[in-house]
Design a protein around this motif. Structure first.
Motif, PDB file in Angstrom:
ATOM      1  N   LYS A   2       0.841  -1.192   0.000  1.00 65.27           N
ATOM      2  CA  LYS A   2       0.000   0.000   0.000  1.00 65.27           C
ATOM      3  C   LYS A   2       0.882   1.250   0.000  1.00 65.27           C
ATOM      4  CE  LYS A   2      -3.970  -2.063   0.130  1.00 65.27           C
ATOM      5  NZ  LYS A   2      -4.841  -2.018  -1.031  1.00 65.27           N
ATOM      6  N   VAL A  68      -3.443   8.155  -8.803  1.00 68.76           N
ATOM      7  CA  VAL A  68      -4.616   7.821  -7.986  1.00 68.76           C
ATOM      8  C   VAL A  68      -5.491   9.057  -7.810  1.00 68.76           C
ATOM      9  CG1 VAL A  68      -5.396   7.037  -5.709  1.00 68.76           C
ATOM     10  CG2 VAL A  68      -3.429   5.940  -6.804  1.00 68.76           C
ATOM     11  N   MET A  70      -8.666  11.066  -6.097  1.00 67.28           N
ATOM     12  CA  MET A  70      -9.362  11.143  -4.802  1.00 67.28           C
ATOM     13  C   MET A  70     -10.713  11.845  -4.935  1.00 67.28           C
ATOM     14  SD  MET A  70      -6.335  12.256  -2.152  1.00 67.28           S
ATOM     15  CE  MET A  70      -7.582  12.693  -0.959  1.00 67.28           C
ATOM     16  N   ARG A 144      -8.555  12.532   4.537  1.00 64.57           N
ATOM     17  CA  ARG A 144      -8.863  11.887   3.255  1.00 64.57           C
ATOM     18  C   ARG A 144      -7.587  11.393   2.571  1.00 64.57           C
ATOM     19  NH1 ARG A 144     -13.042  16.025   2.922  1.00 64.57           N
ATOM     20  NH2 ARG A 144     -11.496  17.390   2.006  1.00 64.57           N
ATOM     21  N   GLN A 146      -4.780  10.506   4.092  1.00 62.64           N
ATOM     22  CA  GLN A 146      -4.310   9.333   4.839  1.00 62.64           C
ATOM     23  C   GLN A 146      -5.140   8.092   4.511  1.00 62.64           C
ATOM     24  OE1 GLN A 146      -1.545   9.268   6.612  1.00 62.64           O
ATOM     25  NE2 GLN A 146      -1.245  11.430   6.168  1.00 62.64           N
ATOM     26  N   ARG A 147      -6.456   8.251   4.405  1.00 58.73           N
ATOM     27  CA  ARG A 147      -7.319   7.128   4.060  1.00 58.73           C
ATOM     28  C   ARG A 147      -6.946   6.581   2.676  1.00 58.73           C
ATOM     29  NH1 ARG A 147     -12.245   9.295   3.023  1.00 58.73           N
ATOM     30  NH2 ARG A 147     -12.421   9.924   5.190  1.00 58.73           N
ATOM     31  N   THR A 148      -6.746   7.494   1.731  1.00 60.43           N
ATOM     32  CA  THR A 148      -6.377   7.087   0.375  1.00 60.43           C
ATOM     33  C   THR A 148      -5.024   6.385   0.368  1.00 60.43           C
ATOM     34  OG1 THR A 148      -7.649   8.926  -0.531  1.00 60.43           O
ATOM     35  CG2 THR A 148      -6.027   7.904  -1.990  1.00 60.43           C
ATOM     36  N   ASN A 149      -4.093   6.863   1.183  1.00 62.91           N
ATOM     37  CA  ASN A 149      -2.777   6.224   1.266  1.00 62.91           C
ATOM     38  C   ASN A 149      -2.882   4.757   1.696  1.00 62.91           C
ATOM     39  OD1 ASN A 149      -1.464   8.547   0.502  1.00 62.91           O
ATOM     40  ND2 ASN A 149      -0.854   9.130   2.573  1.00 62.91           N
ATOM     41  N   TRP A 150      -3.834   4.466   2.582  1.00 63.05           N
ATOM     42  CA  TRP A 150      -3.997   3.082   3.047  1.00 63.05           C
ATOM     43  C   TRP A 150      -4.827   2.237   2.081  1.00 63.05           C
ATOM     44  CZ3 TRP A 150      -0.945   0.692   6.096  1.00 63.05           C
ATOM     45  CH2 TRP A 150      -0.223   1.399   7.051  1.00 63.05           C
ATOM     46  N   GLU A 151      -5.563   2.888   1.187  1.00 63.64           N
ATOM     47  CA  GLU A 151      -6.376   2.149   0.226  1.00 63.64           C
ATOM     48  C   GLU A 151      -5.672   1.924  -1.089  1.00 63.64           C
ATOM     49  OE1 GLU A 151      -9.809   4.673  -0.025  1.00 63.64           O
ATOM     50  OE2 GLU A 151     -10.667   3.931   1.859  1.00 63.64           O
ATOM     51  N   ALA A 152      -4.776   2.810  -1.481  1.00 64.77           N
ATOM     52  CA  ALA A 152      -4.143   2.757  -2.797  1.00 64.77           C
ATOM     53  C   ALA A 152      -2.938   1.798  -2.803  1.00 64.77           C
ATOM     54  CB  ALA A 152      -3.683   4.151  -3.219  1.00 64.77           C
ATOM     55  N   ASP A 153      -2.875   1.009  -3.858  1.00 65.39           N
ATOM     56  CA  ASP A 153      -1.712   0.139  -4.054  1.00 65.39           C
ATOM     57  C   ASP A 153      -0.598   0.936  -4.723  1.00 65.39           C
ATOM     58  OD1 ASP A 153      -2.808  -2.274  -3.037  1.00 65.39           O
ATOM     59  OD2 ASP A 153      -3.959  -2.539  -4.878  1.00 65.39           O
TER      60      ASP A 153
END
Length: 156
Positions: A2, A68, A70, A144, A146-153
């Motif tokens: 991630k 990516v 957002m 938002r 930080q959330r994207t950082n944990w969701e994006a490969d």
């Protein structure tokens, strides 16, 4: 992996390079008749390898940030730019409010009634309210991101 993991790895790699730099500098010269605590040439090679790996990681992170999306914030890169500007804007507005309120006067106060009064040239309450709005926007955007950082490969 991630994106958030890659960001943590980048921070670790940056710290490692800085530690190696410090060790190289400490061992680059030594007094005649003594031996250095560590081999500076070996440390230099190790730092070069760590920097090569860091460059690859940074390129992958940047590539991912640019690709990516957002939602309404555009790409992660766009959101990071907005976050940076929000931080600067908040700092400017807060500094303006502090200056207008006299927070930076370092103990200045009128001693006598005959001395001239210092008056605010800016509306302090409005600036404080604006700073609060900016701080909230900044927190929400950062969440938002930080959330994207944990969701994006992480991209190759």
């Amino acid at each position: 992996m991630k994106l958030a993991e890659a960001l943590a790895e980048r921070a670790d790699a940056t710290r490692r390079v800085e530690q190696l730099r410090s060790r190289i500098v400490s061992n680059a010269r030594y007094q005649e008749g003594e031996t250095p605590a560590e081999d500076a040439a070996r440390l230099l090679v190790e730092a070069g390898e760590a920097l090569d790996a860091l460059q690859i990681l940074i390129r992958r992170i940047n590539r991912t940030n640019a690709a990516v999306v957002m939602g309404e914030h555009g790409t992660i890169t766009d959101a990071l730019a907005r976050r940076d500007v929000l931080r600067l804007r908040h700092a400017v507005v807060t500094a303006a409010a502090d200056a207008a309120a006299g927070s930076d006067q370092r103990g200045y106060s009128r001693q006598l009634r005959s001395e001239l009064m210092m008056l605010p040239a800016l509306p302090v309450a409005e600036l404080r309210a604006q700073a609060d709005v900016l701080a909230r926007e900044l927190r929400e955007l950062d969440t938002r991101i930080q959330r994207t950082n944990w969701e994006a490969d992480l991209l190759d």
